[in-house]
Structures are given as structure tokens and as C-alpha cells.
Design a protein around this motif. Sequence first.
Motif, PDB file in Angstrom:
ATOM      1  N   TRP A 249      69.005   8.208  57.961  1.00 43.39           N
ATOM      2  CA  TRP A 249      69.250   9.369  58.823  1.00 43.39           C
ATOM      3  C   TRP A 249      68.079  10.343  58.737  1.00 43.39           C
ATOM      4  O   TRP A 249      67.599  10.846  59.738  1.00 43.39           O
ATOM      5  CB  TRP A 249      70.522  10.110  58.382  1.00 43.39           C
ATOM      6  N   LEU A 250      67.634  10.559  57.528  1.00 41.22           N
ATOM      7  CA  LEU A 250      66.599  11.569  57.299  1.00 41.22           C
ATOM      8  C   LEU A 250      65.254  11.132  57.880  1.00 41.22           C
ATOM      9  O   LEU A 250      64.564  11.904  58.533  1.00 41.22           O
ATOM     10  CB  LEU A 250      66.468  11.837  55.790  1.00 41.22           C
ATOM     11  N   VAL A 251      64.906   9.880  57.626  1.00 36.53           N
ATOM     12  CA  VAL A 251      63.562   9.424  58.008  1.00 36.53           C
ATOM     13  C   VAL A 251      63.529   8.983  59.467  1.00 36.53           C
ATOM     14  O   VAL A 251      62.592   9.306  60.191  1.00 36.53           O
ATOM     15  CB  VAL A 251      63.106   8.272  57.071  1.00 36.53           C
ATOM     16  N   VAL A 252      64.544   8.275  59.916  1.00 36.03           N
ATOM     17  CA  VAL A 252      64.511   7.733  61.278  1.00 36.03           C
ATOM     18  C   VAL A 252      65.176   8.691  62.275  1.00 36.03           C
ATOM     19  O   VAL A 252      64.546   9.170  63.216  1.00 36.03           O
ATOM     20  CB  VAL A 252      65.191   6.342  61.321  1.00 36.03           C
ATOM     21  N   PHE A 253      66.457   8.980  62.032  1.00 36.27           N
ATOM     22  CA  PHE A 253      67.226   9.801  62.962  1.00 36.27           C
ATOM     23  C   PHE A 253      66.612  11.197  63.111  1.00 36.27           C
ATOM     24  O   PHE A 253      66.376  11.673  64.212  1.00 36.27           O
ATOM     25  CB  PHE A 253      68.669   9.874  62.434  1.00 36.27           C
ATOM     26  N   ALA A 254      66.333  11.807  61.979  1.00 32.86           N
ATOM     27  CA  ALA A 254      65.800  13.174  62.010  1.00 32.86           C
ATOM     28  C   ALA A 254      64.423  13.219  62.656  1.00 32.86           C
ATOM     29  O   ALA A 254      64.090  14.168  63.370  1.00 32.86           O
ATOM     30  CB  ALA A 254      65.740  13.746  60.602  1.00 32.86           C
ATOM     31  N   ALA A 255      63.650  12.152  62.442  1.00 33.49           N
ATOM     32  CA  ALA A 255      62.315  12.119  63.040  1.00 33.49           C
ATOM     33  C   ALA A 255      62.433  12.112  64.553  1.00 33.49           C
ATOM     34  O   ALA A 255      61.681  12.808  65.258  1.00 33.49           O
ATOM     35  CB  ALA A 255      61.556  10.889  62.544  1.00 33.49           C
ATOM     36  N   GLY A 256      63.387  11.341  65.069  1.00 36.19           N
ATOM     37  CA  GLY A 256      63.599  11.255  66.512  1.00 36.19           C
ATOM     38  C   GLY A 256      64.076  12.578  67.081  1.00 36.19           C
ATOM     39  O   GLY A 256      63.637  13.009  68.143  1.00 36.19           O
ATOM     40  N   PHE A 257      64.984  13.225  66.355  1.00 34.82           N
ATOM     41  CA  PHE A 257      65.593  14.450  66.875  1.00 34.82           C
ATOM     42  C   PHE A 257      64.761  15.694  66.606  1.00 34.82           C
ATOM     43  O   PHE A 257      65.011  16.731  67.192  1.00 34.82           O
ATOM     44  CB  PHE A 257      66.999  14.624  66.275  1.00 34.82           C
ATOM     45  N   ARG A 258      63.824  15.553  65.732  1.00 34.04           N
ATOM     46  CA  ARG A 258      62.988  16.704  65.360  1.00 34.04           C
ATOM     47  C   ARG A 258      62.346  17.325  66.598  1.00 34.04           C
ATOM     48  O   ARG A 258      62.314  18.536  66.764  1.00 34.04           O
ATOM     49  CB  ARG A 258      61.920  16.209  64.384  1.00 34.04           C
ATOM     50  N   ALA A 259      61.864  16.389  67.461  1.00 35.96           N
ATOM     51  CA  ALA A 259      61.196  16.865  68.665  1.00 35.96           C
ATOM     52  C   ALA A 259      62.194  17.418  69.675  1.00 35.96           C
ATOM     53  O   ALA A 259      61.926  18.392  70.371  1.00 35.96           O
ATOM     54  CB  ALA A 259      60.402  15.714  69.281  1.00 35.96           C
ATOM     55  N   ALA A 260      63.375  16.794  69.729  1.00 40.92           N
ATOM     56  CA  ALA A 260      64.358  17.168  70.754  1.00 40.92           C
ATOM     57  C   ALA A 260      65.086  18.458  70.419  1.00 40.92           C
ATOM     58  O   ALA A 260      65.455  19.218  71.300  1.00 40.92           O
ATOM     59  CB  ALA A 260      65.357  16.033  70.935  1.00 40.92           C
ATOM     60  N   LEU A 261      65.331  18.682  69.143  1.00 36.34           N
ATOM     61  CA  LEU A 261      66.139  19.824  68.733  1.00 36.34           C
ATOM     62  C   LEU A 261      65.315  20.847  67.975  1.00 36.34           C
ATOM     63  O   LEU A 261      64.591  20.503  67.055  1.00 36.34           O
ATOM     64  CB  LEU A 261      67.271  19.361  67.797  1.00 36.34           C
ATOM     65  N   GLY A 262      65.471  22.078  68.385  1.00 40.51           N
ATOM     66  CA  GLY A 262      64.879  23.138  67.575  1.00 40.51           C
ATOM     67  C   GLY A 262      66.040  23.884  66.958  1.00 40.51           C
ATOM     68  O   GLY A 262      67.079  24.046  67.581  1.00 40.51           O
ATOM     69  N   ILE A 263      65.932  24.281  65.723  1.00 37.33           N
ATOM     70  CA  ILE A 263      67.021  24.995  65.090  1.00 37.33           C
ATOM     71  C   ILE A 263      66.667  26.469  65.026  1.00 37.33           C
ATOM     72  O   ILE A 263      65.637  26.833  64.448  1.00 37.33           O
ATOM     73  CB  ILE A 263      67.292  24.446  63.671  1.00 37.33           C
ATOM     74  N   ALA A 264      67.506  27.269  65.641  1.00 40.38           N
ATOM     75  CA  ALA A 264      67.274  28.710  65.612  1.00 40.38           C
ATOM     76  C   ALA A 264      67.484  29.245  64.197  1.00 40.38           C
ATOM     77  O   ALA A 264      67.995  28.525  63.339  1.00 40.38           O
ATOM     78  CB  ALA A 264      68.247  29.385  66.570  1.00 40.38           C
ATOM     79  N   ILE A 265      67.136  30.478  63.992  1.00 42.25           N
ATOM     80  CA  ILE A 265      67.336  31.045  62.655  1.00 42.25           C
ATOM     81  C   ILE A 265      68.823  31.304  62.455  1.00 42.25           C
ATOM     82  O   ILE A 265      69.420  32.110  63.160  1.00 42.25           O
ATOM     83  CB  ILE A 265      66.537  32.356  62.482  1.00 42.25           C
ATOM     84  N   ILE A 266      69.418  30.573  61.557  1.00 46.12           N
ATOM     85  CA  ILE A 266      70.825  30.783  61.229  1.00 46.12           C
ATOM     86  C   ILE A 266      70.936  30.886  59.714  1.00 46.12           C
ATOM     87  O   ILE A 266      70.062  30.424  58.986  1.00 46.12           O
ATOM     88  CB  ILE A 266      71.718  29.613  61.719  1.00 46.12           C
ATOM     89  N   GLU A 267      72.039  31.482  59.287  1.00 45.44           N
ATOM     90  CA  GLU A 267      72.268  31.567  57.839  1.00 45.44           C
ATOM     91  C   GLU A 267      72.425  30.169  57.264  1.00 45.44           C
ATOM     92  O   GLU A 267      73.016  29.318  57.909  1.00 45.44           O
ATOM     93  CB  GLU A 267      73.555  32.369  57.581  1.00 45.44           C
ATOM     94  N   PRO A 268      71.979  29.894  56.077  1.00 49.06           N
ATOM     95  CA  PRO A 268      71.305  30.760  55.109  1.00 49.06           C
ATOM     96  C   PRO A 268      69.780  30.759  55.238  1.00 49.06           C
ATOM     97  O   PRO A 268      69.104  31.277  54.371  1.00 49.06           O
ATOM     98  CB  PRO A 268      71.699  30.089  53.787  1.00 49.06           C
ATOM     99  N   TYR A 269      69.243  30.175  56.330  1.00 47.20           N
ATOM    100  CA  TYR A 269      67.790  30.070  56.452  1.00 47.20           C
ATOM    101  C   TYR A 269      67.214  31.405  56.921  1.00 47.20           C
ATOM    102  O   TYR A 269      67.813  32.078  57.750  1.00 47.20           O
ATOM    103  CB  TYR A 269      67.437  28.954  57.436  1.00 47.20           C
ATOM    104  N   ASP A 270      66.037  31.747  56.386  1.00 50.21           N
ATOM    105  CA  ASP A 270      65.460  33.021  56.799  1.00 50.21           C
ATOM    106  C   ASP A 270      64.269  32.818  57.727  1.00 50.21           C
ATOM    107  O   ASP A 270      63.513  33.739  58.001  1.00 50.21           O
ATOM    108  CB  ASP A 270      65.099  33.881  55.577  1.00 50.21           C
ATOM    109  N   THR A 271      64.110  31.599  58.186  1.00 51.52           N
ATOM    110  CA  THR A 271      63.025  31.328  59.137  1.00 51.52           C
ATOM    111  C   THR A 271      63.428  30.136  60.008  1.00 51.52           C
ATOM    112  O   THR A 271      64.481  29.553  59.804  1.00 51.52           O
ATOM    113  CB  THR A 271      61.710  31.027  58.381  1.00 51.52           C
ATOM    114  N   TYR A 272      62.587  29.817  60.983  1.00 54.73           N
ATOM    115  CA  TYR A 272      62.860  28.608  61.765  1.00 54.73           C
ATOM    116  C   TYR A 272      62.708  27.399  60.845  1.00 54.73           C
ATOM    117  O   TYR A 272      61.798  27.358  60.005  1.00 54.73           O
ATOM    118  CB  TYR A 272      61.868  28.502  62.934  1.00 54.73           C
ATOM    119  N   ILE A 273      63.574  26.456  61.039  1.00 56.64           N
ATOM    120  CA  ILE A 273      63.466  25.249  60.206  1.00 56.64           C
ATOM    121  C   ILE A 273      63.413  24.022  61.103  1.00 56.64           C
ATOM    122  O   ILE A 273      63.857  24.066  62.251  1.00 56.64           O
ATOM    123  CB  ILE A 273      64.667  25.111  59.238  1.00 56.64           C
ATOM    124  N   THR A 274      62.910  22.967  60.555  1.00 57.61           N
ATOM    125  CA  THR A 274      62.889  21.716  61.332  1.00 57.61           C
ATOM    126  C   THR A 274      64.216  20.986  61.106  1.00 57.61           C
ATOM    127  O   THR A 274      64.959  21.281  60.162  1.00 57.61           O
ATOM    128  CB  THR A 274      61.724  20.814  60.877  1.00 57.61           C
TER     129      THR A 274
END
Lengths: 248, 266
Positions: free
Chosen positions: B35-60
Amino acid sequence: MSTEFAIVMKEIGFGYHRKPVLQSLSLNLKKGRYYALLGPNGAGKSTLFALLCQLLRPQAGTISIVGVDAAKTPRQALAKTGVVFQQSTLDLDLTVEQNLGYHAALHGMGALQTRTAITRELSRLDVADKRKVKVRALNGGHRRRVEIARALLHDPEVLLLDEATVGLDIPTRQQINQDLRELCRQKALTVLSSTHLIDDIQPQDHLIVLHKGTVQLDMPCADAVSPYSYQGLSELYQQLTLKEEVAA
Amino acid sequence: MTFWVAFLGITKRELLRFFQQRARLLSALVRPLLWLVVFAAGFRAALGIAIIEPYDTYITYDVYIVPGLAGIIMLFNGMQSSLSMVYDREMGSMKVMLMSPLPRPFLLIARLMAGAIISVLQVYAFLLIAWLLDIEMTAVGYISAVPAIFLAALMLGALGLFLSSFIKQLENFAGVMNFVVFPMFFLSSALYPLWKMRESSEVLYWISEYNPFTHAVELVRFALYEQMNAEAAVVTLMTAVVFSALAIWGYDPKKGMFRRQGKGAG
């Protein structure tokens, strides 16, 4: 009464889904004796064992183990009971010592006490050299011996053997049967051993025949065979358990 | 002292069995890594994650799903543990445990905790690999996550224990995977934040919101970033208590499994 008897069962009743398996069953097993429980498949032997092991609770009647009421203080009754189940319950990928150590821990035995008990029981059952061997590498006879050693580890007063010699070759069965009687004498242990193999039973045993959930016979084996003038135990057993089927 | 000895014995057995079955550790790690290496790699480009708790910055996306994947390790381990309980019962070794003179609830809870310890080990093995893939938390984050991961693992183990008390045969286990594990995983915040889900379906959002697995994942997510999510902690703890109580009820000889099995072979 509590001093003379190791197991007292009074008017036990049990059934599955309204189908009665045991009906008004009463038995008194004296301390230090070997009891052979004989009965065909479906007679209620395994259910009786499950009740004695408290894996099931009787729907009627009471059970006491060495004077302890199993319904009131079930844990105390279990501490006095050792069991060898019909199906092997050893972890195949663990060594003999690890399997026995697990059982000892479940009985709250400390490290030193465990080591001493493992050495004692493995030597008694003649499998001391298998201590570090994985159970998977043991043959059927050795596995059974290890299971008996495990059941004795916490020094119980009652030993329940549910068809413990099933699936073993004849010499192994004979040897284990002989060793069990010796154990009974040595430790003044009460043994209740269920079987459907007549040659597992020896003349000095006390014989209990169970059929369709009721006790058909409860007396010393030697007495049971002669007064009825049967040719032997096999004929007596057939008379007790097959007469209805034959009549039908 | 007796209880402590028994607890150590049960934990030792589970650890020995776990380390004997190396394939189990490997498969527990391979699934989330895919999931982490294949699935997430594919979705990394498609999905951007807005700043939500508990993250204090944009995350991949791969950073986002790490706690969720930790959750799936615990979920599968809980089910594996439950599967082994059913197997133990069919093989009879469950009887060895239940023949102990110690109280049955204690034995079942001890078994549950032993399973949770194994889950914690598996999750940290996964976090180590994630760290090697540059998904890093702080040292304090790794430490503060221990109780959160343990509690989440306990809850999922309790669910497994509860299910095991009602599954009669190993064959029925496939049904559990289809009807419990996958819906629980997909209807949670493990793979996507719930606000994203809300954009597409309000109903699914609310189901996910009430899914205890969501709370377990969020508890771990916050703890990995040195924060405490009190609501998630309470829900996870309460769910663990409820499932444990139900499992203890299920294993009661007066009501439970041996009775329902209707075993009376001889």
C-alpha cells in the motif's frame, strides 16, 4: 465421604439442544483407583469429560472433585485435576519443555518449581531425553507420554484420560497402559480413563460402562465378568450396549 | 504473583509461536508496504492532503496513510489472533488454557494483551521500514505512540476475540474478512481523511465517523505526532472494554462456545 472419594457425581443431567446426552448420572470414584470408562461412540463419554473439565456446566446435579464443589469453586477443582484430551493439544512448533512450561505458567508455578516438575514428570514417563525436542519431531507414543507428563506437572489428585491411547500401535498402547497403572499406584492418583478399546482394560481396574447417557455397569472388572458368566469382557460389553440394537 | 507468572507464560508462548512463523511477520509487513510503496505512489500525484490535525503543514499521501497502515497491521493481527483461537479450539489447545485454575476472564485478557504486544512489534517493524523510506516521525513521537498503538491493538484484538467466540469453524473465517475486516478498513480514515469522504457521500462519512477503527487510527496518528486525541482514546478504550466483555461472555461455559458447538462425540 469427601475423604474416601476423589470424584462424586450426583444426578448429572446434560443435553444439547434439548437432546439429552447424560441422564441422572451418578458415580462415586474412590481415591487412588484406576477407573476404565467404556462406552460406544455417542455414549456421552466426551460430554462427561467436558463436564469434569468444566468446559461445560451440568444442567442438573452436582460434581465434586476431591471434596471441592465444582460449581461453587470451579478453579479449586481444576487445580486438582489433570487432563489428557482425546486430540493432541501440544504446540507442534514448540519444544517439549516450552509446552510444559506454558502449562506450568497457567497453573502459576514459579521457574524453579517448573524446572523441577518438568524433570520429574519427563523422567517418570521415560521421555527425559526429548526435553529440548520440538513436538513435531516426536512420534505418536512420545507425544502421548509428553501429554501425560504435562497433565501431572501441577501434581493433581485426579487424572482424566479421554481416549488417551487412541491411534497408537499395540505395543505402545500396552506400555502406556502399564505405566498408567503404575502411576496410579505410585502417586495414589485417581485415574478415570475413557476408551472404546476393550483390550485397554485390565482385570484390576474398576469398570464403568456408559451407554446412551446412563451407567450400565459400575463395579470392579474382575467381579463384573465372573458373576455374569460371560466368556469375557467383550461379551459382557456387547450384552450391555448392543442388546437393544440387536432386539430392534 | 500467580497471575503475573501466568501472564508471562501466555505472552512467552505467543511470542515463541510468532517468531516460529516467520511467514506471518513477512506477510504482516508486505501488505502495508505494498500500500505504502505502490498504492501511495500512485495516489500521491492524484491526491493532495490539506493541512489537517495533527499535521502542521501540507503532507504527502504516503505520510498520511502510515498510521492507517499501522491500523491495518493491527486489524489483521487481531483477526489472525482470532483465527488462531478458532484453530486452537478446533485443535483442542484452547482447552489447555481454559483448564487453568485461574479465572477465565483473566486468561482471555492475558491472551488478548499478548496478541496486542505482538501487534506493537509488527507496527514498529513497519514504522522502521517506513523510516527507511523517509517517512519519519520524531523520536518522542515514536515513544508516545507506544501506548496508543497498544490500546488500538487491544481493541482490535478484542474484536477478534469476540468474533472467535462465535465462529464455529475455520471455514467461516473468510466471511469475517469480507464482512468485517474490509468494510472496517475502507470505511475509516485509514486511507483518506473523512472530509474527503464527506464530499462524495454524507452517509458513508457518518458510518466512517462512527467506525471504531477510525478512532483507533486517529489515536495512533495523533500520538505519532506527539498529540493526544482524547475522543479517539475514549472511544477506543470503551470499544475494547465492550468487545472484551462480549468475548468473555462468549467463552463462558454456561452460555458460550463449547455449548453452542454441541460437541458430544463419545
